[in-house]
Design an enzyme around this catalytic site. Structure first.
Site, PDB file in Angstrom:
ATOM      1  N   HIS A 130     -36.475 -58.958   6.481  1.00 31.47           N
ATOM      2  CA  HIS A 130     -36.149 -57.674   5.851  1.00 31.47           C
ATOM      3  C   HIS A 130     -37.569 -57.459   5.291  1.00 31.47           C
ATOM      4  O   HIS A 130     -37.784 -58.452   4.230  1.00 31.47           O
ATOM      5  CB  HIS A 130     -35.055 -57.512   4.938  1.00 31.47           C
ATOM      6  CG  HIS A 130     -33.960 -57.150   5.797  1.00 31.47           C
ATOM      7  ND1 HIS A 130     -32.643 -57.796   5.413  1.00 31.47           N
ATOM      8  CD2 HIS A 130     -33.680 -56.606   6.878  1.00 31.47           C
ATOM      9  CE1 HIS A 130     -31.864 -57.438   6.261  1.00 31.47           C
ATOM     10  NE2 HIS A 130     -32.393 -56.586   7.348  1.00 31.47           N
TER      11      HIS A 130
ATOM     12  N   GLU B  30     -29.038 -65.195  -0.020  1.00 34.29           N
ATOM     13  CA  GLU B  30     -29.376 -64.283  -0.364  1.00 34.29           C
ATOM     14  C   GLU B  30     -30.150 -64.730  -1.829  1.00 34.29           C
ATOM     15  O   GLU B  30     -29.361 -65.120  -2.570  1.00 34.29           O
ATOM     16  CB  GLU B  30     -28.346 -63.299  -0.646  1.00 34.29           C
ATOM     17  CG  GLU B  30     -27.622 -62.600   0.481  1.00 34.29           C
ATOM     18  CD  GLU B  30     -28.554 -61.063   0.582  1.00 34.29           C
ATOM     19  OE1 GLU B  30     -29.243 -60.860  -0.229  1.00 34.29           O
ATOM     20  OE2 GLU B  30     -28.516 -60.514   1.803  1.00 34.29           O
TER      21      GLU B  30
ATOM     22  N   GLU C 221     -37.821 -57.691   1.153  1.00 32.41           N
ATOM     23  CA  GLU C 221     -37.480 -58.831   0.541  1.00 32.41           C
ATOM     24  C   GLU C 221     -38.488 -59.899   0.315  1.00 32.41           C
ATOM     25  O   GLU C 221     -38.720 -61.153   0.884  1.00 32.41           O
ATOM     26  CB  GLU C 221     -36.202 -59.262   1.128  1.00 32.41           C
ATOM     27  CG  GLU C 221     -35.019 -58.293   1.214  1.00 32.41           C
ATOM     28  CD  GLU C 221     -33.845 -58.448   2.120  1.00 32.41           C
ATOM     29  OE1 GLU C 221     -33.736 -59.699   2.690  1.00 32.41           O
ATOM     30  OE2 GLU C 221     -32.767 -57.660   2.486  1.00 32.41           O
TER      31      GLU C 221
ATOM     32  N   HIS D  27     -32.671 -64.110   2.776  1.00 33.59           N
ATOM     33  CA  HIS D  27     -32.887 -62.676   2.285  1.00 33.59           C
ATOM     34  C   HIS D  27     -32.819 -62.792   0.810  1.00 33.59           C
ATOM     35  O   HIS D  27     -32.661 -63.643   0.043  1.00 33.59           O
ATOM     36  CB  HIS D  27     -31.693 -62.042   2.751  1.00 33.59           C
ATOM     37  CG  HIS D  27     -31.654 -61.751   4.370  1.00 33.59           C
ATOM     38  ND1 HIS D  27     -31.902 -60.498   4.698  1.00 33.59           N
ATOM     39  CD2 HIS D  27     -31.566 -62.640   5.417  1.00 33.59           C
ATOM     40  CE1 HIS D  27     -31.716 -60.888   6.265  1.00 33.59           C
ATOM     41  NE2 HIS D  27     -31.610 -61.993   6.593  1.00 33.59           N
TER      42      HIS D  27
END
Ligand code: 0X9
Ligand code: CA
Ligand code: CA
Ligand code: ZN
Ligand code: CA
Length: 415
Positions: free
Chosen positions: A162, A367, A165, A293
């Protein structure tokens, strides 16, 4: 036939948000705070609109990136929605702190070149393939005798699939940094580098990353997807139960657009082909996979497409408890919340569902923590150092992940 019908129903569902007064379907997404969705089922209903869930706050409210038709669909679910301010522009880095600011794609390549120049015995650059716009998707292999393919457990770390990020590239560079600089200095790291083959791809979506970082202001563009057409969410484009379950969108404007078919995107193909290329003599060499992420501070494991913890033929009880035990141990170290991916919300076509479901590699998604996609550069060091131990522990598990549940004798034949 069932798939065709399902796709047709999805298209209808996707279009139901576009009434007469609806804005142009390709209006860009913005960030919103959604309240009223506090369970996994409610968040999955929210994700089913196509909105990307960016983080879950401590009070249970959810930050999302959504296009206008998705905002309308969220309101029809009876949830409260309010617009969030655009992330503040980071101050232009003064020359004195430039060393601690985010790496551009070019700076990342230069840094990797420097690492392999400084540590040629243990670090080697590789190009997994090219992005849609022709950029190299570059990684570093770290191991003793790095030029030879030794019979050692392999691990793969990828980041920045992504685009926005941004901290995730820094986390990958941090890991490359400690594995090389501390070789022959910290015994835990020396042992790992001597006994594992560690593949690290810091920028998996270079076109998106460059686009996100190329803007008139120093703020990012909040870009998530790749750069083919209006962009595909690469973390919905992998070829395991692709588009199965309402965990991605069929609307090209959506931040969770799954693409026209599984592995339709060059970057997905490059990453998937790289993973497949690690099957040697009929055996997948990669034992551990991690996709990095940001910014919800989580340790996640498969599956994301179903709430079921185990799936006959796809996730045995021992495989599930191995994932869960390792995941909880990592979270105990970095302070994140450990959970099955679907406990967050249903997703389909993600990296880790494919690497486990199709390739049988024990797989995790981190994350990273942080208050936005663009934490102040002054926070990079604190936010990445926090994963020192968890990343080393995960790499150690490549010898036999089942060691986590005491079944290494049964599955790996080791004491
Ligand atoms: O939605 C995503 O792709 C990830 N969150 S993010 O804010 N970084 O976009 C979470 C994916 C969780 N599901 C799986 N890993 N399967
Ligand atoms: Ca080696
Ligand atoms: Ca090998
Ligand atoms: Zn992400
Ligand atoms: Ca579950």
């Amino acid at each position: 036939m069932a798939a065709v019908l399902a796709a047709f129903v999805m298209v209808l569902a996707g279009q139901s948000g576009a009434g007469a007064a609806a804005p142009a379907p390709d209006s860009p997404s913005k960030q919103y705070l959604v309240t009223g969705a506090t369970t996994a089922q409610q968040r999955s209903r929210l994700a089913r609109t196509g909105a990307a869930i960016d983080t879950v706050r401590a009070d249970g409210s959810v930050e999302v990136s959504a296009i206008p038709s998705e905002v309308a669909a969220i309101k029809r679910l009876g949830l409260r929605v309010r617009a969030l301010p655009a992330p503040p522009a980071a101050p232009a880095p003064a020359p004195s702190i430039a060393a601690t600011s985010y790496h551009t794609y070019a700076e990342t390549l230069a840094e990797l070149d420097q690492v392999v120049a400084n540590y040629p015995q243990i670090a080697r650059k590789f190009v997994a393939g090219k992005s849609y716009q022709g950029r190299d998707i570059v990684g570093v292999k770290i191991s003793d005798n790095v030029a030879s393919d030794e019979n050692e457990p392999e691990v793969l770390y990828i980041a920045n699939i992504h685009a926005r990020e941004r901290l995730t590239n820094e986390q990958a560079l941090y890991l490359i940094g400690i594995l090389t600089k501390e070789y022959n200095a910290t015994s835990r790291i020396t042992n790992l580098v001597n006994s594992r083959e560690i593949w690290i791809i810091p920028i998996s979506n270079p076109d998106g990353q460059v686009y996100d970082m190329t803007s008139d202001t120093s703020a990012g563009r909040m870009w998530r997807k790749n750069r083919r057409g209006s962009g595909t969410d690469l973390n919905r484009n992998f070829a395991y139960n692709w588009g199965c379950c309402g965990g991605s969108s069929g609307n090209t404007a959506s931040e969770t657009y799954r693409g026209p078919s599984a592995e339709s995107e060059p970057e997905t193909k490059v990453l998937s082909n790289f993973v497949r290329s690690r099957v040697v003599g009929g055996r997948q060499q990669l034992k551990i996979f991690l996709d990095i992420h940001s910014y919800a501070a989580l340790v996640l494991w498969p599956f994301g497409y179903t709430y079921s913890n185990t799936v006959p033929g796809a996730m045995s009880a021992d495989e599930e408890s191995t994932h869960r035990t390792i995941g909880r141990q990592l979270a105990a170290s970095n302070g994140y919340t450990p959970e099955q991916s679907s406990d967050l919300y249903i997703t389909d076509g993600t990296t880790d569902d494919w690497t486990f479901g199709n390739q049988r590699i024990f797989s995790f998604t981190f994350e990273l923590g942080g208050s936005s996609f663009y934490p102040s550069p002054s926070q990079i060091e604190t936010l990445t150092t926090r994963n020192r131990d968890s990343l080393l522990t995960l790499t150690e598990y490549a010898d036999c992940p089942y060691r986590a549940i005491g079944k290494q004798q049964q599955y790996c034949g080791t004491p």
